[in-house]
Scaffold this motif. Structure first.
Motif, PDB file in Angstrom:
ATOM      1  N   MET A  38       0.828  -1.204   0.000  1.00 49.88           N
ATOM      2  CA  MET A  38       0.000   0.000   0.000  1.00 49.88           C
ATOM      3  C   MET A  38       0.861   1.253   0.000  1.00 49.88           C
ATOM      4  SD  MET A  38      -2.753  -1.175   2.904  1.00 49.88           S
ATOM      5  CE  MET A  38      -4.175  -0.218   2.418  1.00 49.88           C
ATOM      6  N   THR A  39       0.318   2.308  -0.591  1.00 49.70           N
ATOM      7  CA  THR A  39       0.951   3.625  -0.526  1.00 49.70           C
ATOM      8  C   THR A  39       0.600   4.250   0.833  1.00 49.70           C
ATOM      9  OG1 THR A  39      -0.965   4.769  -1.434  1.00 49.70           O
ATOM     10  CG2 THR A  39       0.682   3.962  -3.025  1.00 49.70           C
ATOM     11  N   ILE A  40       1.258   5.346   1.134  1.00 48.06           N
ATOM     12  CA  ILE A  40       0.949   6.076   2.369  1.00 48.06           C
ATOM     13  C   ILE A  40      -0.513   6.511   2.355  1.00 48.06           C
ATOM     14  CG2 ILE A  40       1.452   8.166   3.714  1.00 48.06           C
ATOM     15  CD1 ILE A  40       4.353   7.948   2.602  1.00 48.06           C
ATOM     16  N   ALA A  41      -0.978   7.007   1.212  1.00 54.35           N
ATOM     17  CA  ALA A  41      -2.372   7.467   1.108  1.00 54.35           C
ATOM     18  C   ALA A  41      -3.347   6.319   1.342  1.00 54.35           C
ATOM     19  CB  ALA A  41      -2.618   8.098  -0.258  1.00 54.35           C
ATOM     20  N   GLU A  42      -3.049   5.161   0.799  1.00 51.49           N
ATOM     21  CA  GLU A  42      -3.938   4.000   0.991  1.00 51.49           C
ATOM     22  C   GLU A  42      -3.981   3.570   2.448  1.00 51.49           C
ATOM     23  OE1 GLU A  42      -3.568   1.882  -3.393  1.00 51.49           O
ATOM     24  OE2 GLU A  42      -2.019   1.490  -1.883  1.00 51.49           O
ATOM     25  N   VAL A  43      -2.845   3.610   3.111  1.00 50.83           N
ATOM     26  CA  VAL A  43      -2.831   3.279   4.542  1.00 50.83           C
ATOM     27  C   VAL A  43      -3.613   4.334   5.317  1.00 50.83           C
ATOM     28  CG1 VAL A  43      -1.375   2.996   6.587  1.00 50.83           C
ATOM     29  CG2 VAL A  43      -0.641   2.021   4.398  1.00 50.83           C
ATOM     30  N   ALA A  44      -3.377   5.606   5.009  1.00 52.07           N
ATOM     31  CA  ALA A  44      -4.025   6.710   5.720  1.00 52.07           C
ATOM     32  C   ALA A  44      -5.542   6.672   5.584  1.00 52.07           C
ATOM     33  CB  ALA A  44      -3.487   8.047   5.225  1.00 52.07           C
ATOM     34  N   ASP A  45      -6.035   6.174   4.463  1.00 51.02           N
ATOM     35  CA  ASP A  45      -7.487   6.090   4.255  1.00 51.02           C
ATOM     36  C   ASP A  45      -8.178   5.186   5.282  1.00 51.02           C
ATOM     37  OD1 ASP A  45      -7.407   7.823   2.127  1.00 51.02           O
ATOM     38  OD2 ASP A  45      -7.457   6.246   0.592  1.00 51.02           O
ATOM     39  N   ASN A  46      -7.409   4.343   5.950  1.00 50.07           N
ATOM     40  CA  ASN A  46      -7.971   3.410   6.924  1.00 50.07           C
ATOM     41  C   ASN A  46      -7.923   3.929   8.364  1.00 50.07           C
ATOM     42  OD1 ASN A  46      -8.513   0.725   5.395  1.00 50.07           O
ATOM     43  ND2 ASN A  46      -6.565   1.479   4.611  1.00 50.07           N
ATOM     44  N   PHE A  47      -7.412   5.144   8.549  1.00 54.83           N
ATOM     45  CA  PHE A  47      -7.238   5.679   9.894  1.00 54.83           C
ATOM     46  C   PHE A  47      -7.753   7.114   9.966  1.00 54.83           C
ATOM     47  CE2 PHE A  47      -4.036   2.396   9.418  1.00 54.83           C
ATOM     48  CZ  PHE A  47      -4.208   1.668  10.579  1.00 54.83           C
ATOM     49  N   ASP A  48      -8.138   7.513  11.155  1.00 52.94           N
ATOM     50  CA  ASP A  48      -8.586   8.876  11.395  1.00 52.94           C
ATOM     51  C   ASP A  48      -7.398   9.699  11.878  1.00 52.94           C
ATOM     52  OD1 ASP A  48     -10.271  11.044  11.636  1.00 52.94           O
ATOM     53  OD2 ASP A  48     -10.891  10.523  13.673  1.00 52.94           O
ATOM     54  N   MET A  49      -6.415   9.861  10.978  1.00 50.54           N
ATOM     55  CA  MET A  49      -5.229  10.663  11.284  1.00 50.54           C
ATOM     56  C   MET A  49      -4.675  11.208   9.981  1.00 50.54           C
ATOM     57  SD  MET A  49      -2.302   7.772  12.160  1.00 50.54           S
ATOM     58  CE  MET A  49      -3.277   6.862  13.322  1.00 50.54           C
ATOM     59  N   THR A  50      -3.791  12.154  10.096  1.00 51.11           N
ATOM     60  CA  THR A  50      -3.213  12.779   8.910  1.00 51.11           C
ATOM     61  C   THR A  50      -2.240  11.821   8.217  1.00 51.11           C
ATOM     62  OG1 THR A  50      -1.332  13.702  10.106  1.00 51.11           O
ATOM     63  CG2 THR A  50      -3.354  15.051  10.018  1.00 51.11           C
ATOM     64  N   ARG A  51      -1.965  12.125   6.963  1.00 56.49           N
ATOM     65  CA  ARG A  51      -0.965  11.341   6.237  1.00 56.49           C
ATOM     66  C   ARG A  51       0.401  11.478   6.892  1.00 56.49           C
ATOM     67  NH1 ARG A  51      -2.259  11.870  -0.228  1.00 56.49           N
ATOM     68  NH2 ARG A  51      -4.364  11.028  -0.081  1.00 56.49           N
ATOM     69  N   ALA A  52       0.682  12.655   7.430  1.00 55.69           N
ATOM     70  CA  ALA A  52       1.969  12.866   8.103  1.00 55.69           C
ATOM     71  C   ALA A  52       2.106  11.939   9.312  1.00 55.69           C
ATOM     72  CB  ALA A  52       2.112  14.321   8.528  1.00 55.69           C
ATOM     73  N   ALA A  53       1.024  11.766  10.053  1.00 50.46           N
ATOM     74  CA  ALA A  53       1.054  10.865  11.203  1.00 50.46           C
ATOM     75  C   ALA A  53       1.244   9.419  10.754  1.00 50.46           C
ATOM     76  CB  ALA A  53      -0.222  11.006  12.020  1.00 50.46           C
ATOM     77  N   VAL A  54       0.557   9.041   9.684  1.00 49.99           N
ATOM     78  CA  VAL A  54       0.710   7.691   9.145  1.00 49.99           C
ATOM     79  C   VAL A  54       2.141   7.485   8.657  1.00 49.99           C
ATOM     80  CG1 VAL A  54       0.013   6.143   7.266  1.00 49.99           C
ATOM     81  CG2 VAL A  54      -1.715   7.373   8.578  1.00 49.99           C
ATOM     82  N   LYS A  55       2.702   8.510   8.015  1.00 49.95           N
ATOM     83  CA  LYS A  55       4.090   8.421   7.529  1.00 49.95           C
ATOM     84  C   LYS A  55       5.057   8.183   8.684  1.00 49.95           C
ATOM     85  CE  LYS A  55       7.590   9.718   4.561  1.00 49.95           C
ATOM     86  NZ  LYS A  55       8.554   8.730   4.973  1.00 49.95           N
ATOM     87  N   LYS A  56       4.814   8.828   9.827  1.00 47.50           N
ATOM     88  CA  LYS A  56       5.664   8.608  11.003  1.00 47.50           C
ATOM     89  C   LYS A  56       5.578   7.161  11.466  1.00 47.50           C
ATOM     90  CE  LYS A  56       5.693  13.334  12.728  1.00 47.50           C
ATOM     91  NZ  LYS A  56       5.335  14.243  13.822  1.00 47.50           N
ATOM     92  N   HIS A  57       4.367   6.614  11.493  1.00 50.48           N
ATOM     93  CA  HIS A  57       4.196   5.208  11.886  1.00 50.48           C
ATOM     94  C   HIS A  57       4.925   4.295  10.910  1.00 50.48           C
ATOM     95  CE1 HIS A  57       1.504   5.500  15.285  1.00 50.48           C
ATOM     96  NE2 HIS A  57       0.680   6.304  14.614  1.00 50.48           N
ATOM     97  N   LEU A  58       4.819   4.590   9.619  1.00 46.87           N
ATOM     98  CA  LEU A  58       5.489   3.768   8.619  1.00 46.87           C
ATOM     99  C   LEU A  58       7.010   3.864   8.746  1.00 46.87           C
ATOM    100  CD1 LEU A  58       3.140   4.542   5.600  1.00 46.87           C
ATOM    101  CD2 LEU A  58       3.389   2.322   6.759  1.00 46.87           C
ATOM    102  N   THR A  59       7.503   5.026   9.112  1.00 48.39           N
ATOM    103  CA  THR A  59       8.946   5.193   9.317  1.00 48.39           C
ATOM    104  C   THR A  59       9.418   4.330  10.477  1.00 48.39           C
ATOM    105  OG1 THR A  59       8.915   7.424   8.405  1.00 48.39           O
ATOM    106  CG2 THR A  59      10.768   6.877   9.850  1.00 48.39           C
ATOM    107  N   VAL A  60       8.668   4.302  11.562  1.00 48.65           N
ATOM    108  CA  VAL A  60       9.035   3.479  12.711  1.00 48.65           C
ATOM    109  C   VAL A  60       9.004   1.996  12.316  1.00 48.65           C
ATOM    110  CG1 VAL A  60       8.376   2.788  15.061  1.00 48.65           C
ATOM    111  CG2 VAL A  60       8.279   5.190  14.400  1.00 48.65           C
ATOM    112  N   LEU A  61       8.003   1.595  11.546  1.00 47.45           N
ATOM    113  CA  LEU A  61       7.925   0.199  11.079  1.00 47.45           C
ATOM    114  C   LEU A  61       9.114  -0.134  10.178  1.00 47.45           C
ATOM    115  CD1 LEU A  61       4.100  -0.045  10.349  1.00 47.45           C
ATOM    116  CD2 LEU A  61       5.365  -1.324  12.102  1.00 47.45           C
TER     117      LEU A  61
END
Length: 106
Positions: free
Chosen positions: A29-52
């Motif tokens: 999935m892209t960052i946008a596709e992951v973000a679509d599943n959560f109630d948070m900004t793409r920037a927040a999702v990007k931070k989670h993906l960076t930690v992963l």
């Protein structure tokens, strides 16, 4: 504990990141596709993906301007190795208990 194992445990410590891993196990999935599943900004999702990614649990590759995130099952190896110590510990303890019970019952 080696730093890479600590990074993996840190990545797994957050429930959102665990949810992301569950999603990525079935498809990249892209960052946008992951973000679509959560109630948070793409920037927040990007931070989670960076930690992963830092924890070795996902691989990220570029496709044009997009970043594709893919689950890396081998990233779980440090956790499984660490947990295997405790598995062996309990196997030994239970074996000792069984021996003690059998000795007392004779």
């Amino acid at each position: 504990m080696p730093p890479e194992t600590q990074a993996t445990f840190r990545a797994l410590a957050d429930p959102t990141r665990r949810d992301i891993l569950l999603m990525l196990r079935s498809q990249d999935m892209t960052i946008a596709e992951v973000a679509d599943n959560f109630d948070m900004t793409r920037a927040a999702v990007k931070k989670h993906l960076t930690v992963l990614s830092d924890g070795g649990l996902i691989n990220v590759r570029a496709r044009g301007r997009e970043r594709i995130n893919k689950f890396n099952p081998m990233g779980m190896a440090p956790v499984l190795d660490w947990l295997s110590y405790f598995d062996a510990f309990w196997d030994d303890r239970l074996s000792d208990l069984k021996t003690a019970i059998e000795k007392d019952s004779k």
